[in-house]
Design a protein around this motif. Structure first.
Motif, mmCIF file in Angstrom:
data_model
loop_
_atom_site.group_PDB
_atom_site.id
_atom_site.type_symbol
_atom_site.label_atom_id
_atom_site.label_comp_id
_atom_site.label_asym_id
_atom_site.label_seq_id
_atom_site.Cartn_x
_atom_site.Cartn_y
_atom_site.Cartn_z
ATOM 1 N N VAL A 182 0.865 -1.172 0.000
ATOM 2 C CA VAL A 182 0.000 0.000 0.000
ATOM 3 C C VAL A 182 0.908 1.230 0.000
ATOM 4 O O VAL A 182 1.939 1.257 0.675
ATOM 5 N N SER A 233 2.044 3.914 1.330
ATOM 6 C CA SER A 233 2.113 4.670 2.576
ATOM 7 C C SER A 233 3.539 4.615 3.099
ATOM 8 O O SER A 233 4.209 3.571 2.973
ATOM 9 N N THR A 234 3.990 5.700 3.704
ATOM 10 C CA THR A 234 5.337 5.701 4.279
ATOM 11 C C THR A 234 5.465 4.655 5.386
ATOM 12 O O THR A 234 6.571 4.261 5.718
ATOM 13 N N ASN A 245 4.922 1.704 5.054
ATOM 14 C CA ASN A 245 5.372 0.470 4.414
ATOM 15 C C ASN A 245 6.767 0.575 3.793
ATOM 16 O O ASN A 245 7.214 -0.360 3.131
ATOM 17 N N ILE A 297 4.894 7.972 -3.467
ATOM 18 C CA ILE A 297 3.885 8.324 -2.458
ATOM 19 C C ILE A 297 3.618 9.830 -2.463
ATOM 20 O O ILE A 297 2.467 10.268 -2.480
ATOM 21 N N ASP A 318 -3.218 6.888 0.236
ATOM 22 C CA ASP A 318 -2.822 5.556 0.690
ATOM 23 C C ASP A 318 -3.836 4.474 0.318
ATOM 24 O O ASP A 318 -3.779 3.371 0.861
ATOM 25 N N LYS A 319 -4.691 4.772 -0.624
ATOM 26 C CA LYS A 319 -5.576 3.733 -1.176
ATOM 27 C C LYS A 319 -4.941 3.104 -2.421
ATOM 28 O O LYS A 319 -5.470 2.151 -2.980
ATOM 29 N N SER A 360 -1.590 1.445 -4.658
ATOM 30 C CA SER A 360 -0.578 0.428 -4.381
ATOM 31 C C SER A 360 0.660 0.640 -5.250
ATOM 32 O O SER A 360 0.614 1.348 -6.265
#
Length: 140
Positions: free
Chosen positions: A12, A14-15, A17, A54, A62-63, A65
């Motif tokens: 996903v 997002s930071t 991850n 990102i 953050d929806k 990928s």
């Protein structure tokens, strides 16, 4: 050039991850004989590339990928990172003036510079709405 092995992962955007992505690539690079310094370089470029996606391609959504594929050839690792965010115009990229950035204490804007400096081959493309960056490094 024949591919010895490949590994894939989706995260996903997002930071949160970033560590998962860095560790995924670093673990496989370590298992394929890359040195600690090479692995540190690879971790940094993966972090920079995904952070750019990102921040700039997905603008923090953050929806979305990010797909990561690692391929190993005889003496090389190639990391392919794909997203479907806003495309980047590589022809608009110019190398930053490092001395000026240091002198003016400016942060940011170093990701692509680091990626190009630390990897042996870098390419970027956009096909049918999918952005793809491929970063390769030779094992020395």
């Amino acid at each position: 050039m024949s591919t010895i092995s490949t590994y894939q992962k989706s995260i996903v955007a997002s930071t949160k991850n970033l560590a998962e992505a860095r560790n995924f690539v670093a673990d496989h690079a370590g298992n394929h004989g890359f040195t600690k310094q090479q692995i540190a370089d690879i971790r940094l470029v993966v972090d920079e590339a995904i952070t750019n996606i990102i921040k700039h391609a997905y603008r923090g959504d953050d929806k979305k990928s990010i797909d990561i594929e690692i391929s190993f050839e005889k003496d090389m690792i190639c990391i392919q990172i794909q997203d479907t965010g806003k495309s980047f115009k590589m022809n608009r990229y110019s190398e930053p003036d490092i001395e000026r950035k240091i002198k003016e204490k400016k942060r940011g804007g170093m990701g692509l510079y680091l990626i190009h400096s630390l990897m042996d081959e870098v390419s970027y493309s956009n096909k049918n709405g999918t952005n793809e960056m491929i970063m390769c490094k030779y094992r020395s």
